[in-house]
Write a protein that holds these residues in place. Structure first.
Motif, short mmCIF file in Angstrom:
data_model
loop_
_atom_site.label_atom_id
_atom_site.label_comp_id
_atom_site.label_asym_id
_atom_site.label_seq_id
_atom_site.Cartn_x
_atom_site.Cartn_y
_atom_site.Cartn_z
N LEU A 6 14.61 -81.39 28.91
CA LEU A 6 15.05 -82.09 27.81
C LEU A 6 13.83 -82.08 26.81
O LEU A 6 12.64 -82.27 27.15
CB LEU A 6 15.47 -83.65 28.22
N GLU A 7 14.30 -81.95 25.58
CA GLU A 7 13.48 -81.90 24.25
C GLU A 7 13.50 -83.32 23.83
O GLU A 7 14.43 -83.99 23.83
CB GLU A 7 13.94 -80.89 23.33
N ARG A 8 12.33 -83.75 23.63
CA ARG A 8 12.19 -85.07 22.95
C ARG A 8 12.84 -85.06 21.48
O ARG A 8 12.50 -84.08 20.56
CB ARG A 8 10.73 -85.65 22.52
N SER A 9 13.62 -86.01 20.96
CA SER A 9 14.05 -86.32 19.62
C SER A 9 13.00 -86.10 18.63
O SER A 9 12.02 -87.04 18.81
CB SER A 9 15.10 -87.38 19.59
N PRO A 10 12.83 -85.30 17.54
CA PRO A 10 11.93 -85.70 16.75
C PRO A 10 12.21 -86.80 15.64
O PRO A 10 13.04 -87.47 15.81
CB PRO A 10 12.25 -84.37 15.65
N LEU A 11 10.89 -87.21 15.07
CA LEU A 11 11.00 -88.09 14.18
C LEU A 11 11.58 -87.91 13.07
O LEU A 11 11.67 -86.79 12.50
CB LEU A 11 9.39 -88.59 14.01
N PRO A 12 12.27 -88.91 12.49
CA PRO A 12 12.88 -88.70 11.05
C PRO A 12 12.16 -88.01 10.17
O PRO A 12 10.99 -88.33 9.72
CB PRO A 12 13.64 -90.21 10.72
N ALA A 13 12.86 -87.01 9.48
CA ALA A 13 11.79 -86.45 8.30
C ALA A 13 11.63 -87.34 7.21
O ALA A 13 10.18 -87.21 6.84
CB ALA A 13 12.84 -85.22 7.75
N ALA A 14 12.61 -88.37 6.99
CA ALA A 14 12.02 -89.35 5.90
C ALA A 14 10.77 -90.13 6.17
O ALA A 14 10.10 -90.43 5.42
CB ALA A 14 13.42 -90.23 5.42
N PHE A 15 10.95 -90.79 7.47
CA PHE A 15 9.69 -91.47 8.18
C PHE A 15 8.32 -90.55 8.00
O PHE A 15 7.30 -91.06 7.63
CB PHE A 15 10.00 -91.79 9.59
N LEU A 16 8.31 -89.14 8.28
CA LEU A 16 7.32 -88.60 8.32
C LEU A 16 6.59 -88.21 6.80
O LEU A 16 5.44 -88.19 6.65
CB LEU A 16 7.37 -87.03 9.06
N ALA A 17 7.63 -88.01 5.94
CA ALA A 17 7.23 -87.72 4.65
C ALA A 17 6.55 -89.20 4.04
O ALA A 17 5.58 -88.80 3.31
CB ALA A 17 8.55 -87.45 3.68
#
Length: 262
Positions: free
Chosen positions: A7-18
């Motif tokens: 299982l791949e972990r869900s990535p963090l939201p792009a808006a959050f990372l930005a």
């Protein structure tokens, strides 16, 4: 039939990372495999590899991070010294680590009180108080490494102070940030007044919860009995029977909440 599935972990939201990139300098953000693996354990035998590690150096950064996490529904975990034996200082989401600028301390009333920032190591607080013939109440086995943030968050006590001098019993005031990014300092009248206005509903609910708990004599007696003994399992429900003032209830619920409430 049994099947093994990766299982791949869900990535963090792009808006959050930005937003994080704008808030925290690159040299204090870590998402490379080696760094995240290194922060994937504490003093316990558990392992959770974070997606992102952020080192914070100011209260404003903590507030900004919590507001972003709240808005984007991103779980965060705070880490002081990482001496937890139960896995409280690890995360598979965002791990927020105290930097080097959390060592403020203020001795009051000849050593009757000491106000400490969360990065102060317990033994260092005692070293400052020693010339005055004083020490902090909590005395965990890890006091030479554990920091005040973790000591209070875990309601640490140790074998010497029992329940009379633990973090809960010796708390005089607290400056905290709630999950929505709101700052409250219980020793600052202006901060308290603003919080009573902005979070009146929360305080009213805490006051009512306390009234209902104290009115239920059987439940109140059970809580008092459980917390006569050393009890750091779950939230500090004894706050509901020990205090009438909702802000006092809030402060003491924070003790031992392991970062889940603020």
């Amino acid at each position: 039939m049994n099947a093994a599935v990766s299982l791949e972990r869900s990535p963090l939201p792009a808006a959050f990372l930005a937003a994080i990139e704008r808030l925290i300098p690159a040299e204090r953000r870590f998402d490379d495999p080696l760094s995240t693996l290194a922060f994937g354990t504490d003093a316990s035998f558990y392992r959770l590899v974070p997606k992102l590690v952020v080192r914070v150096e100011s209260e404003a950064e903590v507030i900004g991070l919590l507001r972003l996490a709240h808005a984007e529904n991103v779980p965060v975990t705070f880490r002081a010294a990482g001496t937890s034996l139960s896995g409280q200082a690890i995360s598979d989401s965002v791990l927020i680590v105290l930097g080097d600028n959390w060592n403020g301390r203020e001795i009051r009333h000849g050593g009757a009180q000491i106000r400490l920032q969360p990065g102060v190591i317990g033994a260092n607080a005692n070293a400052v108080l020693a010339p005055l013939g004083r020490k902090i109440g909590p005395d965990p086995a890890s006091i030479n490494a554990a920091k005040i943030g973790g000591i209070v968050a875990n309601n640490s006590s140790g074998m010497c102070c029992g329940t009379a001098q633990n973090s809960y019993k010796t708390l005089a005031g607290l400056r905290l940030v709630l999950a929505d990014g709101t700052l409250i300092d219980s020793e600052d009248p202006a901060s308290v007044a603003a919080f009573r206005q902005s979070h009146a509903a929360l305080l009213d609910e805490l006051a009512e919860l306390g009234r209902q708990t104290r009115a239920n004599s059987e439940l109140a007696a059970k809580i008092r009995h459980k917390y006569r003994l050393k009890n750091t399992t779950g939230f500090s429900l004894n706050a509901l029977v020990d205090f009438d003032e909702p802000l006092d209830i809030l402060n003491h619920l924070m003790v031992g909440s392991e970062g889940t409430l603020g």
